[in-house]
Scaffold this motif. Structure first.
Motif, PDB file in Angstrom:
ATOM      1  N   UNK A  74       0.940  -1.231   0.150  1.00  0.00           N
ATOM      2  CA  UNK A  74      -0.048  -0.039   0.051  1.00  0.00           C
ATOM      3  C   UNK A  74       0.791   1.319   0.008  1.00  0.00           C
ATOM      4  N   UNK A  75       2.036   1.245   0.169  1.00  0.00           N
ATOM      5  CA  UNK A  75       2.937   2.361   0.191  1.00  0.00           C
ATOM      6  C   UNK A  75       2.917   3.386  -0.663  1.00  0.00           C
ATOM      7  N   UNK A  76       2.787   3.215  -1.911  1.00  0.00           N
ATOM      8  CA  UNK A  76       2.736   3.764  -3.207  1.00  0.00           C
ATOM      9  C   UNK A  76       1.363   4.769  -3.015  1.00  0.00           C
ATOM     10  N   UNK A  77       0.219   3.763  -2.972  1.00  0.00           N
ATOM     11  CA  UNK A  77      -0.965   4.303  -2.776  1.00  0.00           C
ATOM     12  C   UNK A  77      -1.386   5.223  -1.738  1.00  0.00           C
ATOM     13  N   UNK A  78      -0.619   4.748  -0.456  1.00  0.00           N
ATOM     14  CA  UNK A  78      -0.720   5.755   0.536  1.00  0.00           C
ATOM     15  C   UNK A  78      -0.160   7.170   0.244  1.00  0.00           C
ATOM     16  N   UNK A  79       1.045   7.038  -0.343  1.00  0.00           N
ATOM     17  CA  UNK A  79       1.664   8.562  -0.777  1.00  0.00           C
ATOM     18  C   UNK A  79       0.697   9.305  -1.724  1.00  0.00           C
ATOM     19  N   UNK A  80       0.018   8.771  -2.751  1.00  0.00           N
ATOM     20  CA  UNK A  80      -0.779   9.418  -3.653  1.00  0.00           C
ATOM     21  C   UNK A  80      -1.922  10.009  -2.786  1.00  0.00           C
ATOM     22  N   UNK A  81      -2.659   9.211  -1.881  1.00  0.00           N
ATOM     23  CA  UNK A  81      -3.764   9.788  -1.057  1.00  0.00           C
ATOM     24  C   UNK A  81      -3.165  11.022  -0.312  1.00  0.00           C
ATOM     25  N   UNK A  82      -2.191  10.640   0.406  1.00  0.00           N
ATOM     26  CA  UNK A  82      -1.790  11.778   1.398  1.00  0.00           C
ATOM     27  C   UNK A  82      -1.351  12.931   0.749  1.00  0.00           C
ATOM     28  N   UNK A  83      -0.812  12.719  -0.439  1.00  0.00           N
ATOM     29  CA  UNK A  83      -0.635  14.068  -1.260  1.00  0.00           C
ATOM     30  C   UNK A  83      -1.656  14.844  -1.757  1.00  0.00           C
ATOM     31  N   UNK A  84      -2.790  13.972  -2.053  1.00  0.00           N
ATOM     32  CA  UNK A  84      -4.063  14.811  -2.355  1.00  0.00           C
ATOM     33  C   UNK A  84      -5.021  14.922  -1.173  1.00  0.00           C
ATOM     34  N   UNK A  85      -4.439  14.967   0.132  1.00  0.00           N
ATOM     35  CA  UNK A  85      -5.386  15.499   1.392  1.00  0.00           C
ATOM     36  C   UNK A  85      -6.135  14.542   2.100  1.00  0.00           C
ATOM     37  N   UNK A  86      -5.749  13.174   1.822  1.00  0.00           N
ATOM     38  CA  UNK A  86      -6.851  11.985   2.534  1.00  0.00           C
ATOM     39  C   UNK A  86      -5.834  11.644   3.960  1.00  0.00           C
ATOM     40  N   UNK A  87      -6.358  11.483   4.979  1.00  0.00           N
ATOM     41  CA  UNK A  87      -5.659  11.220   6.369  1.00  0.00           C
ATOM     42  C   UNK A  87      -5.682   9.589   6.470  1.00  0.00           C
ATOM     43  N   UNK A  88      -4.338   8.947   6.010  1.00  0.00           N
ATOM     44  CA  UNK A  88      -4.249   7.613   5.888  1.00  0.00           C
ATOM     45  C   UNK A  88      -3.455   6.862   7.235  1.00  0.00           C
ATOM     46  N   UNK A  89      -3.692   7.794   8.205  1.00  0.00           N
ATOM     47  CA  UNK A  89      -3.098   7.559   9.621  1.00  0.00           C
ATOM     48  C   UNK A  89      -3.504   6.263  10.197  1.00  0.00           C
ATOM     49  N   UNK A  90      -4.821   5.970   9.904  1.00  0.00           N
ATOM     50  CA  UNK A  90      -5.472   4.883  10.536  1.00  0.00           C
ATOM     51  C   UNK A  90      -5.833   3.521   9.761  1.00  0.00           C
TER      52      UNK A  90
END
Length: 324
Positions: A74-90
């Motif tokens: 999920x690492x790359x996907x997480x980076x994509x979402x976080x760059x676009x403003x999604x909180x993936x902390x959980x």
């Protein structure tokens, strides 16, 4: 206050078939079905209903909290979402399973054959909402979308127990669920989302009439494809909103997720159901014109112009005042 978006996290493998599936099906032989289709292309895209909705909310300036389970890929996907403003902390990361996969082929008439591999999604049942709420604040809504059924049930029951307002969006899981599970997933929801076919499936499997469904949820939002959306609420007149005109449909995957994101953004901005549905339909238009569920882009001015084209100056002014 926060928005918790619970649901599947997946990678989409999207293929296009130039013909029509129905031309290769023999109705009298469906019990012996064994067909294959030579597809024209393959697109590998980010997907899953929860990230799709979270991405849409973030594009409209909100900060959703993604709640779901993924693999260590999920690492790359997480980076994509976080760059676009999604909180993936959980997001829960599995030690043993890959992120879920959605494999879908769409024909020239927009009919689809699809398969879904759950993978790490099955560990969504391990996620408790209260520790997340302790960190991010009391939720305006917890949206419980298609996911591991035990995870969906756990989230729904926790929302009822702790008094978190929740949105029921069982969608793809309806086909695999029995009436008892469906009743448990939607009873007490502030909103119930479905498409028109799914709304009839809910009634059939639960044994509840349309009126009885509405007695158990605050508001029922039913998407109607190219015809827009219908909204029924207790003690309120029905609302119908047409889809944005002038759309050139390319690929329908993720359109419903984008509508939900736009509708929820409208609620967060304090809009009524009609205006919220207009925001949802406007966001959905970008997805249906694009291959992939998170590949669309727009400036704020472009989005406001699209709302203006579909729903007029007052709607555009309302959106412009809240979009950031």
């Amino acid at each position: 206050m926060s928005l918790l978006i619970c649901g599947s996290i997946a990678t989409d493998h999207l293929m296009s078939f130039g013909g029509r599936f129905k031309d290769s099906l023999v109705l009298e032989q469906l019990d012996k079905l064994a067909v294959s289709f030579l597809v024209d292309d393959l697109e590998i895209r980010r997907g899953g209903v929860a990230p799709n909705m979270s991405f849409g909310l973030a594009r409209l300036g909100l900060r959703p909290v993604l709640v779901g389970a993924a693999g260590d890929d999920f690492t790359d996907y997480r980076s994509w979402l976080e760059r676009h403003g999604v909180d993936c902390s959980f997001v829960h990361i599995s030690d043993t399973r890959h992120t879920a996969r959605f494999v879908c082929t769409t024909d020239s008439s927009m009919a689809q054959f699809a398969s879904f591999y759950a993978g790490a999604m099955s560990e969504a049942r391990l996620i408790e909402l209260q520790p997340i709420v302790d960190r991010v604040g009391a939720p305006d809504f917890v949206l419980v979308a298609a996911d591991d059924p035990e995870g969906m049930l756990r989230h729904t029951r926790e929302c009822r127990q702790r008094g978190f307002p929740f949105i029921a969006d069982p969608s793809q899981q309806l086909a695999f669920s029995e009436g008892d599970l469906i009743r448990d997933l939607i009873d007490g929801a502030t909103y119930l989302f479905s498409n028109e076919y799914e709304s009839h499936m809910i009634e059939s499997k639960t044994g509840w009439s349309a009126d009885e469904v509405l007695e158990r949820v605050g508001t029922q939002v039913t998407t109607l494809g190219a015809d827009g959306v219908r909204i029924l609420a207790r003690d309120a007149a029905p609302v119908e909103v047409k889809a944005v005109p002038g759309i050139t449909a390319v690929e329908p995957t993720g359109v419903g997720d984008a509508f939900r994101a736009g509708f929820l953004a409208g609620l967060e901005w304090g809009f009524d159901h009609e205006r919220s549905a207009q925001v949802g339909c406007s966001l959905a238009a970008y997805v249906v014109e694009t291959v992939g569920t998170q590949e669309y882009t727009f400036t704020h001015d472009q989005f406001v112009d699209r709302v203006r084209t579909g729903y007029g100056e007052h709607a555009a002014a309302d959106v412009a005042a809240n979009l950031r």
